[in-house]
Design an enzyme around this catalytic site. Structure first.
Site, PDB file in Angstrom:
ATOM      1  N   HIS A 251       1.048  -1.128   0.050  1.00  0.00           N
ATOM      2  CA  HIS A 251      -0.281  -0.188  -0.104  1.00  0.00           C
ATOM      3  C   HIS A 251       0.940   1.085  -0.077  1.00  0.00           C
ATOM      4  CE1 HIS A 251      -2.803   3.000   1.565  1.00  0.00           C
ATOM      5  NE2 HIS A 251      -3.897   1.992   1.235  1.00  0.00           N
TER       6      HIS A 251
ATOM      7  N   HIS B 253      -7.551   0.397  -4.702  1.00  0.00           N
ATOM      8  CA  HIS B 253      -8.500   1.157  -3.834  1.00  0.00           C
ATOM      9  C   HIS B 253      -8.879   2.361  -4.469  1.00  0.00           C
ATOM     10  CE1 HIS B 253      -6.249  -0.146   0.245  1.00  0.00           C
ATOM     11  NE2 HIS B 253      -6.748  -1.185  -0.324  1.00  0.00           N
TER      12      HIS B 253
ATOM     13  N   TYR C 257     -14.646   3.981   7.314  1.00  0.00           N
ATOM     14  CA  TYR C 257     -15.472   2.714   6.866  1.00  0.00           C
ATOM     15  C   TYR C 257     -16.848   2.795   7.180  1.00  0.00           C
ATOM     16  CZ  TYR C 257     -10.603   1.560   5.612  1.00  0.00           C
ATOM     17  OH  TYR C 257      -9.483   1.213   5.051  1.00  0.00           O
TER      18      TYR C 257
ATOM     19  N   CYS D 220      -3.416   2.302  -4.540  1.00  0.00           N
ATOM     20  CA  CYS D 220      -4.562   3.391  -3.842  1.00  0.00           C
ATOM     21  C   CYS D 220      -4.355   4.710  -4.433  1.00  0.00           C
ATOM     22  CB  CYS D 220      -3.908   3.134  -2.243  1.00  0.00           C
ATOM     23  SG  CYS D 220      -5.289   4.566  -1.333  1.00  0.00           S
TER      24      CYS D 220
ATOM     25  N   ASP E 149     -13.008   3.251  -0.237  1.00  0.00           N
ATOM     26  CA  ASP E 149     -12.972   3.562   0.891  1.00  0.00           C
ATOM     27  C   ASP E 149     -12.781   4.716   1.355  1.00  0.00           C
ATOM     28  OD1 ASP E 149     -10.106   4.043   0.369  1.00  0.00           O
ATOM     29  OD2 ASP E 149      -9.292   2.858   1.952  1.00  0.00           O
ATOM     30  N   HIS E 150     -12.900   5.443   2.638  1.00  0.00           N
ATOM     31  CA  HIS E 150     -12.887   6.532   3.020  1.00  0.00           C
ATOM     32  C   HIS E 150     -14.029   7.565   2.392  1.00  0.00           C
ATOM     33  CE1 HIS E 150      -8.272   6.467   4.257  1.00  0.00           C
ATOM     34  NE2 HIS E 150      -9.077   5.285   4.585  1.00  0.00           N
TER      35      HIS E 150
HETATM   36  C1  DNO Z   1      -6.628   2.988   5.667  1.00  0.00           C
HETATM   37  C2  DNO Z   1      -5.943   1.750   5.018  1.00  0.00           C
HETATM   38  C3  DNO Z   1      -4.583   1.296   5.230  1.00  0.00           C
HETATM   39  C4  DNO Z   1      -4.054   0.095   4.676  1.00  0.00           C
HETATM   40  C5  DNO Z   1      -2.929  -0.261   5.166  1.00  0.00           C
HETATM   41  C6  DNO Z   1      -2.447  -1.614   4.488  1.00  0.00           C
HETATM   42  O1  DNO Z   1      -7.782   3.114   5.566  1.00  0.00           O
HETATM   43  O2  DNO Z   1      -6.139   2.009   3.633  1.00  0.00           O
HETATM   44  O3  DNO Z   1      -4.446   1.308   6.718  1.00  0.00           O
HETATM   45  O4  DNO Z   1      -5.065  -0.999   5.198  1.00  0.00           O
HETATM   46  O5  DNO Z   1      -1.878   0.646   4.997  1.00  0.00           O
HETATM   47  O6  DNO Z   1      -1.381  -2.130   4.922  1.00  0.00           O
END
Ligand code: DNO
Length: 384
Positions: A240, A305, A363, A278, A346-347
């Site tokens: 990530h 992501h 989340y 991401c 996400d987010h």
């Molecule tokens: C946050 C996530 C991160 C991700 C880690 C992967 O929302 O995108 O915490 O899960 O960095 O190791």
């Protein structure tokens, strides 16, 4: 892309039954109850896999199999911890779970200063305020020499903020930056820690004298050690990006930009060594052209992501809508070039009662459901 969802295990208030109803195809999860560094046994892995499958879904991605700090700073027990990591990978490989997301960020996983930043429409979002972050660093943590890491404009904003900062405001900043965003991702600081700032200072000390090149060498050492197991079980590792993709708190960072990504992919040139694309983390750095990066690294991306940020004047950043034209292009790239790659949103904002549910930061249910609907729509349009 495969539509996946980050689910936090059987205690998650968002159940697998709910996820089936909203078009989720695959689950992204971790063995959150196993402490960082311990081996994931065959039995525990199979239990999780069977639970997910009994709901008509599949365990598509592990997020995360956390890399212990000692592996990152090359502590005395790193080889033992890498052996444990390999055993966990083996258990996953035998169970047929073949995509593993991890990060190589020292001490802090992701960083935000505000978890409830109000949007004009009544929803709230995550937000990174650079002056507040500087306040945490210079005034709360009191890191020696911290001021030198901020430009004059940020320091001036920090001084303004200091005039009205309260004890409660400081407590909230600490909570947001090093507690609420960390514990649930199997990070270093849990919600029960009564002295999180002291714990955090001790953690930072572990990286005294460790610069970017040393951290890179440690990442390469780790990847080379685990690649044989990944090849044997066809497991795709996907790092990530650092969130935000900037140097912070005097810590070295190694997945922040084009040059970094190129470095680690070439350092261990095996397709099992790949990237979690991401778009949100990468776009939080004004130096990154996220559309360009998606096109360049699509072939080595094993997990996506889908979210995106706007960088504001002064270096603050904020999550943008999932219909942002840059995200449309990112989705188009992966949907055409990597059709089956797992993708999760996400987010997304907190909305329509999400705020009362105590969900993990970033989340929400309704916000993510709407975001998944948006990304699904983009995918359908790309395929039409
Ligand atoms: C946050 C996530 C991160 C991700 C880690 C992967 O929302 O995108 O915490 O899960 O960095 O190791």
């Amino acid at each position: 892309m495969e539509k996946t969802w980050r689910w936090f295990g059987p205690n998650d208030p968002i159940t697998l039954e709910m996820l089936r109803q909203i078009g989720v195809e695959g689950i992204v999860t971790s063995l959150h109850h196993v402490p960082n560094g311990e081996v994931w046994t065959d039995e525990e892995v199979l239990k999780m896999k069977d639970f997910i499958e009994s709901h008509g879904l599949r365990w598509s991605v592990v997020e995360s199999l956390p890399v212990s700090e000692s592996i990152k700073y090359a502590g005395a027990d790193r080889d033992a911890l890498i052996e444990n990591y390999k055993k966990s990978l083996e258990a996953l490989g035998k169970a047929g779970v073949r995509t593993v997301c991890y990060n190589f960020m020292p001490v802090l996983d992701w960083a935000r200063t505000d978890l409830d930043y109000p949007n004009p429409d009544g929803t709230t979002n995550l937000y990174f305020n650079r002056a507040e972050f500087a306040y945490f660093d210079c005034r709360i943590l009191g890191r020696p020499g911290a001021e030198a890491d901020y430009d004059a404009d940020t320091l001036a904003r920090m001084e303004e903020l200091a005039k009205t900062m309260t004890r409660e405001g400081e407590r909230r900043l600490v909570d947001n930056i090093i507690v609420k965003t960390q514990g649930f991702v199997n990070g270093n600081i849990s919600e029960d820690d009564t002295t999180p700032v002291d714990t955090f200072r001790d953690l930072l000390k572990l990286y005294d004298g460790i610069d970017r090149d040393t951290l890179r060498a440690n990442m390469k050492y780790f990847l080379e050690a685990i690649m044989p197991v990944c090849r044997q079980y066809d497991i795709n590792m996907c790092v990530h990006p650092d969130d935000p993709p900037l140097q912070i708190l005097g810590l070295p960072r190694v997945v922040t930009c084009d040059e970094d990504i190129e470095w680690f992919l070439n350092a261990v040139p095996d397709s099992h060594n790949g990237l979690t694309f991401c778009a949100g983390s990468l776009s939080a750095g004004a130096h990154n052209d996220v559309v360009e990066l998606a096109r360049k690294y699509a072939d080595r991306t094993h997990f996506v992501h889908a979210r995106i940020c706007n960088v504001l004047p002064g270096g603050d950043f904020k999550e943008s809508t999932h219909l942002d034209p840059r995200l449309v292009e990112v989705v188009r790239t992966f949907e055409t070039r990597r059709p089956g790659v797992p993708m999760r949103v996400d987010h997304a904002p907190l909305m329509l009662g999400d705020e009362k549910m105590g969900y993990n930061a970033g989340y929400s249910f309704h916000g993510r459901m709407l975001a998944l609907g948006m990304v699904s729509g983009i995918m359908a349009a790309v395929n039409a």
